[in-house]
Scaffold this motif. Structure first.
Motif, PDB file in Angstrom:
ATOM      1  N   ASN A 119     -19.054 -13.542 -19.672  1.00 26.38           N
ATOM      2  CA  ASN A 119     -20.225 -12.968 -20.347  1.00 26.38           C
ATOM      3  C   ASN A 119     -21.069 -14.062 -20.998  1.00 26.38           C
ATOM      4  OD1 ASN A 119     -19.560 -10.345 -19.611  1.00 26.38           O
ATOM      5  ND2 ASN A 119     -18.511  -9.915 -21.538  1.00 26.38           N
ATOM      6  N   ALA A 120     -20.413 -15.018 -21.613  1.00 28.00           N
ATOM      7  CA  ALA A 120     -21.136 -16.126 -22.244  1.00 28.00           C
ATOM      8  C   ALA A 120     -21.824 -16.991 -21.197  1.00 28.00           C
ATOM      9  CB  ALA A 120     -20.174 -16.969 -23.083  1.00 28.00           C
ATOM     10  N   TRP A 121     -21.164 -17.200 -20.068  1.00 28.38           N
ATOM     11  CA  TRP A 121     -21.724 -18.030 -19.004  1.00 28.38           C
ATOM     12  C   TRP A 121     -22.934 -17.362 -18.364  1.00 28.38           C
ATOM     13  CZ3 TRP A 121     -21.477 -17.806 -13.423  1.00 28.38           C
ATOM     14  CH2 TRP A 121     -21.914 -18.981 -12.823  1.00 28.38           C
ATOM     15  N   VAL A 122     -22.834 -16.071 -18.107  1.00 30.82           N
ATOM     16  CA  VAL A 122     -23.926 -15.335 -17.450  1.00 30.82           C
ATOM     17  C   VAL A 122     -25.199 -15.379 -18.280  1.00 30.82           C
ATOM     18  CG1 VAL A 122     -24.687 -12.997 -16.804  1.00 30.82           C
ATOM     19  CG2 VAL A 122     -22.464 -13.845 -16.041  1.00 30.82           C
ATOM     20  N   ILE A 123     -25.056 -15.250 -19.592  1.00 29.64           N
ATOM     21  CA  ILE A 123     -26.259 -15.262 -20.435  1.00 29.64           C
ATOM     22  C   ILE A 123     -26.643 -16.671 -20.880  1.00 29.64           C
ATOM     23  CG2 ILE A 123     -25.857 -12.914 -21.248  1.00 29.64           C
ATOM     24  CD1 ILE A 123     -24.991 -14.143 -23.964  1.00 29.64           C
ATOM     25  N   GLY A 124     -25.837 -17.658 -20.496  1.00 33.99           N
ATOM     26  CA  GLY A 124     -26.131 -19.038 -20.900  1.00 33.99           C
ATOM     27  C   GLY A 124     -26.030 -19.208 -22.397  1.00 33.99           C
ATOM     28  N   GLU A 125     -24.993 -18.628 -22.987  1.00 33.18           N
ATOM     29  CA  GLU A 125     -24.853 -18.607 -24.436  1.00 33.18           C
ATOM     30  C   GLU A 125     -24.843 -20.010 -25.035  1.00 33.18           C
ATOM     31  OE1 GLU A 125     -21.821 -16.994 -27.909  1.00 33.18           O
ATOM     32  OE2 GLU A 125     -21.354 -16.605 -25.815  1.00 33.18           O
ATOM     33  N   TYR A 137     -20.608 -21.504 -23.768  1.00 28.04           N
ATOM     34  CA  TYR A 137     -19.672 -20.974 -22.768  1.00 28.04           C
ATOM     35  C   TYR A 137     -18.660 -22.024 -22.327  1.00 28.04           C
ATOM     36  CZ  TYR A 137     -23.157 -23.153 -19.724  1.00 28.04           C
ATOM     37  OH  TYR A 137     -24.033 -24.029 -19.144  1.00 28.04           O
TER      38      TYR A 137
END
Length: 173
Positions: A119-125, A137
């Motif tokens: 989830n963090a990777w997908v949104i580029g957290e 991420y």
């Protein structure tokens, strides 16, 4: 069982290398912390990025070195009792503990933290703080990675425990 010994040795060597890398990461953490403290107290120039880098390095160091800690037999247990047992009884305790506690726990953490990381990777957290670090991420990726290292080290330790249990007469009173 003989084919598992080279796999066990390979897992040990991976965690050994990660352990040494963790030692160098600790040196880098000391340098970053000293720089942050010097900038903050001598020059009144604090940095959110430096503080976050300290937290991230400490967390990554802690989680990635867990497999190495298991390799070096540095994990927590009741040593006052364990050390009084013969090698076969210790191996049996290690084997049971590995399959009843360690491996199931690692699987649960890897399973649940993978979604956390993805989830963090997908949104580029990145950091929510102004001036903070991007790519948070990457830090979250250390959770499944670190527990993966512990999982495989637990398997390696189990192979070694089985080898002790298979030896006839060793450690008998």
């Amino acid at each position: 069982m003989g084919f598992l010994l080279p796999v066990s040795a390979w897992i040990d060597s991976v965690n050994e290398k990660v352990g040494y890398a963790s030692a160098f990461l600790t040196l880098f953490l000391v340098f970053i912390t000293a720089t942050d403290v010097t900038l903050r107290y001598l020059f009144r120039a604090g940095s959110v990025a430096f503080q976050e880098l300290e937290w991230h390095l400490y967390a990554a160091n802690f989680i990635l070195a867990a497999g190495w800690t298991m390799l070096k037999d540095g994990h927590v247990r009741i040593d006052i009792l364990y050390n009084r047992l013969n090698p076969r009884k210790r191996a049996l305790i290690d084997l049971i503990g590995t399959f009843v506690f360690c491996i199931p726990f690692c699987i649960i953490v890897i399973w649940t933290s993978w979604t956390f990381f993805m989830n963090a990777w997908v949104i580029g957290e990145g950091s929510p703080d102004p001036g903070g670090l991007p790519a948070r991420y990457l830090l979250k990726a250390t959770i499944p990675l670190g527990f993966g290292l512990v999982f495989f080290q637990a398997l390696s330790q189990a192979v070694k425990a089985v080898m002790v249990l298979r030896r006839k007469g060793e450690g008998q009173p």
